[in-house]
Motif scaffolding. Structure first.
Motif, PDB file in Angstrom:
ATOM      1  N   SER A   2       0.836  -1.199   0.000  1.00 16.56           N
ATOM      2  CA  SER A   2       0.000   0.000   0.000  1.00 16.56           C
ATOM      3  C   SER A   2       0.871   1.250   0.000  1.00 16.56           C
ATOM      4  CB  SER A   2      -0.923   0.007   1.216  1.00 16.56           C
ATOM      5  OG  SER A   2      -0.213   0.382   2.367  1.00 16.56           O
ATOM      6  N   ASP A   4       0.741   3.891   1.979  1.00 17.77           N
ATOM      7  CA  ASP A   4       1.234   4.252   3.309  1.00 17.77           C
ATOM      8  C   ASP A   4       2.424   3.395   3.703  1.00 17.77           C
ATOM      9  OD1 ASP A   4      -0.678   6.210   3.589  1.00 17.77           O
ATOM     10  OD2 ASP A   4      -2.055   4.955   4.739  1.00 17.77           O
ATOM     11  N   TRP A  92       2.057  13.736   6.838  1.00 17.33           N
ATOM     12  CA  TRP A  92       1.358  12.716   6.072  1.00 17.33           C
ATOM     13  C   TRP A  92       1.735  11.315   6.555  1.00 17.33           C
ATOM     14  CZ3 TRP A  92      -2.828  12.749   3.343  1.00 17.33           C
ATOM     15  CH2 TRP A  92      -3.156  11.635   2.577  1.00 17.33           C
ATOM     16  N   ARG A  95      -0.126  10.916   9.834  1.00 16.48           N
ATOM     17  CA  ARG A  95      -1.582  11.118   9.944  1.00 16.48           C
ATOM     18  C   ARG A  95      -2.344  10.879   8.652  1.00 16.48           C
ATOM     19  NH1 ARG A  95      -2.374  16.952  12.146  1.00 16.48           N
ATOM     20  NH2 ARG A  95      -4.510  16.369  11.646  1.00 16.48           N
ATOM     21  N   SER A  96      -1.831  10.099   7.734  1.00 13.63           N
ATOM     22  CA  SER A  96      -2.496   9.939   6.434  1.00 13.63           C
ATOM     23  C   SER A  96      -3.898   9.350   6.553  1.00 13.63           C
ATOM     24  CB  SER A  96      -1.653   9.080   5.496  1.00 13.63           C
ATOM     25  OG  SER A  96      -1.515   7.771   6.008  1.00 13.63           O
ATOM     26  N   GLN A  97      -4.180   8.643   7.628  1.00 12.97           N
ATOM     27  CA  GLN A  97      -5.515   8.060   7.808  1.00 12.97           C
ATOM     28  C   GLN A  97      -6.456   8.986   8.583  1.00 12.97           C
ATOM     29  OE1 GLN A  97      -6.382   5.329   6.100  1.00 12.97           O
ATOM     30  NE2 GLN A  97      -4.302   5.546   5.311  1.00 12.97           N
ATOM     31  N   ASP A  98      -5.951  10.135   8.985  1.00 14.71           N
ATOM     32  CA  ASP A  98      -6.756  11.107   9.726  1.00 14.71           C
ATOM     33  C   ASP A  98      -7.895  11.597   8.830  1.00 14.71           C
ATOM     34  OD1 ASP A  98      -7.783  13.425  10.963  1.00 14.71           O
ATOM     35  OD2 ASP A  98      -5.824  14.011  11.746  1.00 14.71           O
ATOM     36  N   PRO A  99      -9.137  11.521   9.314  1.00 17.81           N
ATOM     37  CA  PRO A  99     -10.276  11.985   8.493  1.00 17.81           C
ATOM     38  C   PRO A  99     -10.144  13.447   8.051  1.00 17.81           C
ATOM     39  CG  PRO A  99     -11.065  10.764  10.398  1.00 17.81           C
ATOM     40  CD  PRO A  99      -9.583  10.938  10.585  1.00 17.81           C
ATOM     41  N   ALA A 102      -8.409  13.394   4.749  1.00 16.28           N
ATOM     42  CA  ALA A 102      -8.919  12.415   3.780  1.00 16.28           C
ATOM     43  C   ALA A 102      -9.030  12.973   2.367  1.00 16.28           C
ATOM     44  CB  ALA A 102     -10.268  11.878   4.245  1.00 16.28           C
ATOM     45  N   ARG A 105      -6.048  12.218   0.081  1.00 13.39           N
ATOM     46  CA  ARG A 105      -5.683  10.850  -0.294  1.00 13.39           C
ATOM     47  C   ARG A 105      -5.751  10.569  -1.795  1.00 13.39           C
ATOM     48  NH1 ARG A 105      -9.007   8.447   3.812  1.00 13.39           N
ATOM     49  NH2 ARG A 105      -7.946   9.246   5.619  1.00 13.39           N
ATOM     50  N   ARG A 109      -2.437   9.612  -3.901  1.00 16.28           N
ATOM     51  CA  ARG A 109      -2.369   8.316  -4.603  1.00 16.28           C
ATOM     52  C   ARG A 109      -2.065   8.516  -6.091  1.00 16.28           C
ATOM     53  NH1 ARG A 109      -7.375   6.508  -1.573  1.00 16.28           N
ATOM     54  NH2 ARG A 109      -6.509   5.356   0.171  1.00 16.28           N
TER      55      ARG A 109
END
Length: 165
Positions: A2, A4, A92, A95-99, A102, A105, A109
């Motif tokens: 992935s 991340d 990033w 905290r890349s999964q921080d809403p 979002a 993202r 990508r």
């Protein structure tokens, strides 16, 4: 792997400690690091002129890649585009999964994929000794990296807004 995980793998491979990140926020580090891909391409291409001795300049570029984030002192100020881009990269990674982040993202990508395509074109050009393919791959990889770095500036700004609220 992935996206991340690939970012984290690169950070681990580079041995990026807190001190290294602090030094890497120096704009001299960020801007001079942009030399890595062109130097690597030149070093790989040098096999045409110096045969197996090309491994020496390749090794020097690899050493430069590792040394660069450690070479410069922490900056007196991070009030510049490059420093904020580097800080944004670190945000990033954490905290890349921080809403709150979002909305970045899909762009991250896409730019990562574009950079990978550029790297593949660059590699193909170097293997085939095709100057047009090498130049195209280098341009795509570097432009996508700069665009991603600009997105990281945005990530940094959004993270500051999120912390303030």
């Amino acid at each position: 792997m992935s996206q991340d995980k690939s970012f984290r793998a690169a950070e681990t491979m580079m041995g990026m400690s807190d001190a290294a990140w602090s030094r890497h926020t120096n704009p001299w580090s960020g801007w001079s690091r942009l030399s890595v891909l062109p130097l690597l391409a030149l070093a790989a291409w040098s096999r045409v002129w110096i045969d197996w001795w090309a491994l020496a300049p390749i090794a020097l570029v690899i050493a430069w890649t590792w040394l660069n984030p450690r070479l410069f002192p922490p900056p007196a100020s991070t009030d510049n585009w490059m420093s904020n881009g580097v800080i944004g990269e670190r945000v990033w990674l954490a905290r890349s999964q921080d809403p709150a982040l979002a909305h970045h993202r899909p762009v991250v990508r896409a730019l990562t994929a574009l950079g990978a395509i550029g790297a593949l074109l660059l590699l193909a050009g170097l293997v085939l000794l095709d100057l047009a393919l090498t130049g195209t791959g280098l341009a795509v990889a570097m432009l996508s990296k700069l665009w991603l770095l600009d997105r990281m500036v945005w990530v940094r700004r959004d993270s500051l807004k999120d912390e303030a609220s």
